[in-house]
Design an enzyme around this catalytic site. Structure first.
Site, mmCIF file in Angstrom:
data_model
loop_
_atom_site.group_PDB
_atom_site.id
_atom_site.type_symbol
_atom_site.label_atom_id
_atom_site.label_comp_id
_atom_site.label_asym_id
_atom_site.label_seq_id
_atom_site.Cartn_x
_atom_site.Cartn_y
_atom_site.Cartn_z
ATOM 1 N N PRO A 1 39.437 2.946 10.122
ATOM 2 C CA PRO A 1 38.567 1.639 10.429
ATOM 3 C C PRO A 1 38.226 1.347 11.625
ATOM 4 O O PRO A 1 37.194 0.609 11.977
ATOM 5 C CB PRO A 1 39.625 0.466 9.740
ATOM 6 C CG PRO A 1 40.554 1.133 8.777
ATOM 7 C CD PRO A 1 40.731 2.444 9.529
ATOM 8 N N GLU B 1 50.208 3.490 4.904
ATOM 9 C CA GLU B 1 49.616 2.530 5.794
ATOM 10 C C GLU B 1 49.234 2.951 7.143
ATOM 11 O O GLU B 1 48.547 2.458 7.761
ATOM 12 C CB GLU B 1 50.849 1.659 6.399
ATOM 13 C CG GLU B 1 51.443 0.876 5.037
ATOM 14 C CD GLU B 1 50.354 -0.170 4.850
ATOM 15 O OE1 GLU B 1 49.979 -0.987 5.644
ATOM 16 O OE2 GLU B 1 50.275 -0.142 3.586
ATOM 17 N N ARG C 1 23.720 19.114 3.910
ATOM 18 C CA ARG C 1 22.348 18.719 3.353
ATOM 19 C C ARG C 1 21.252 18.986 4.519
ATOM 20 O O ARG C 1 19.997 19.386 4.154
ATOM 21 C CB ARG C 1 22.282 17.644 2.649
ATOM 22 C CG ARG C 1 22.273 16.544 3.469
ATOM 23 C CD ARG C 1 21.948 15.204 2.670
ATOM 24 N NE ARG C 1 21.227 15.228 1.684
ATOM 25 C CZ ARG C 1 19.725 14.745 1.902
ATOM 26 N NH1 ARG C 1 19.453 14.412 3.302
ATOM 27 N NH2 ARG C 1 18.772 14.839 1.094
ATOM 28 N N ASP D 1 14.028 11.249 4.727
ATOM 29 C CA ASP D 1 15.275 10.556 4.451
ATOM 30 C C ASP D 1 15.139 9.289 5.239
ATOM 31 O O ASP D 1 14.762 9.267 6.392
ATOM 32 C CB ASP D 1 16.627 11.141 4.833
ATOM 33 C CG ASP D 1 16.863 12.411 3.554
ATOM 34 O OD1 ASP D 1 16.329 12.201 2.553
ATOM 35 O OD2 ASP D 1 17.801 13.233 4.057
#
Length: 258
Positions: free
Chosen positions: A93, A120, A158, A173
């Site tokens: 994160p 954790e 891709r 895109d």
């Protein structure tokens, strides 16, 4: 390029490599992915890879030693010179958010070692000693790094030559430099009039006329409107970079609605 993925759940990746159009990249090894389970490098009958955190607290923490042994085995298998080690990436994160620019950056690389944490988290000493870069999918917490690894591999695959049926597909895109970093315009297909829950809904007439310049301008204006409504910061960035034409700016100042 080669990505070595350290994961306690290699079975999560197998269907991904065999499904969808991106499988071409993995089957051809344009994007060569190899899976490594740190449990194979743990000691004892139970092959333990986690333990309780020092200082107390909930959950378990992945141990540094099995991860280190796994990383050493990867280094040996890649047969890299010490000064040419592939970077070690941890999904976390606190990492830099994955975006189109980062995916494009990886297409010009030789790959990396991807570490998927669980529980954790990972012993900070392994992170401090071995991790070169951290990547996040967004401001939320997942049960493990595997989903982020799949997102990175998919976004990179891709973009590789020959993977998509139409070489120009990814250039249209959202976020692509070909669109000046803006959102893509809406798309329509058959039938020309859809009998939907709100009654007949026709395709915008301009898309049926075959006038390529008008269609291009319509799609540009739709892209501008959608970006202004949903991601105005992208529009500001394009403006600051000088990517909006006089016609674009005139359109944005005029009354409009989606």
């Amino acid at each position: 390029m080669r990505f070595d993925v350290i994961t306690l759940f290699p079975e999560l990746f197998e269907p991904f490599f065999k499904s969808g159009i991106n499988r071409r990249a993995f089957e051809s090894r344009q994007v060569d992915v190899r899976l490594w389970n740190p449990r194979d490098f743990a000691e004892g009958n139970y092959r333990r890879v986690d333990d309780r955190p020092f200082g107390g607290g909930p959950g378990m923490v992945m141990m540094a030693e099995p991860l280190w042994r796994c990383l050493q085995a990867i280094r040996a298998d890649r047969a890299e010179a010490v000064d040419a080690y592939a970077p070690v990436v941890l999904f976390s994160p606190i990492g830099q958010r994955l975006d189109h620019a980062m995916a494009t950056e990886w297409t010009h690389s030789e790959g990396a070692v991807l570490v998927c944490g669980r529980y954790e988290g990972i012993d900070q000493r392994f992170i401090d000693a071995c991790v070169d870069r951290q990547i996040s999918l967004g401001d939320f917490v997942l049960s493990g790094g595997e989903i982020v690894a799949l997102a990175l591999l998919d976004s990179v695959a891709r973009l590789m030559p020959g993977v998509l049926g139409d070489e120009g597909s990814h250039q249209q895109d959202s976020f692509n430099p070909a669109l000046d970093g803006l959102l893509d315009s809406p798309h329509h297909t058959r039938p020309e009039v859809w009998q939907g829950p709100n009654g007949p809904m026709p395709v915008p007439e301009v898309l049926l006329g075959g006038h390529h310049e008008r269609i291009a301008r319509y799609r540009r204006e739709q892209s501008l409107m959608l970006t202004a409504e949903r991601r105005p910061e992208l529009l500001e960035q394009a403006q600051e970079a000088g990517k909006l034409s006089r016609a674009d700016q005139t359109f944005l100042r005029s009354p409009k609605k989606l």
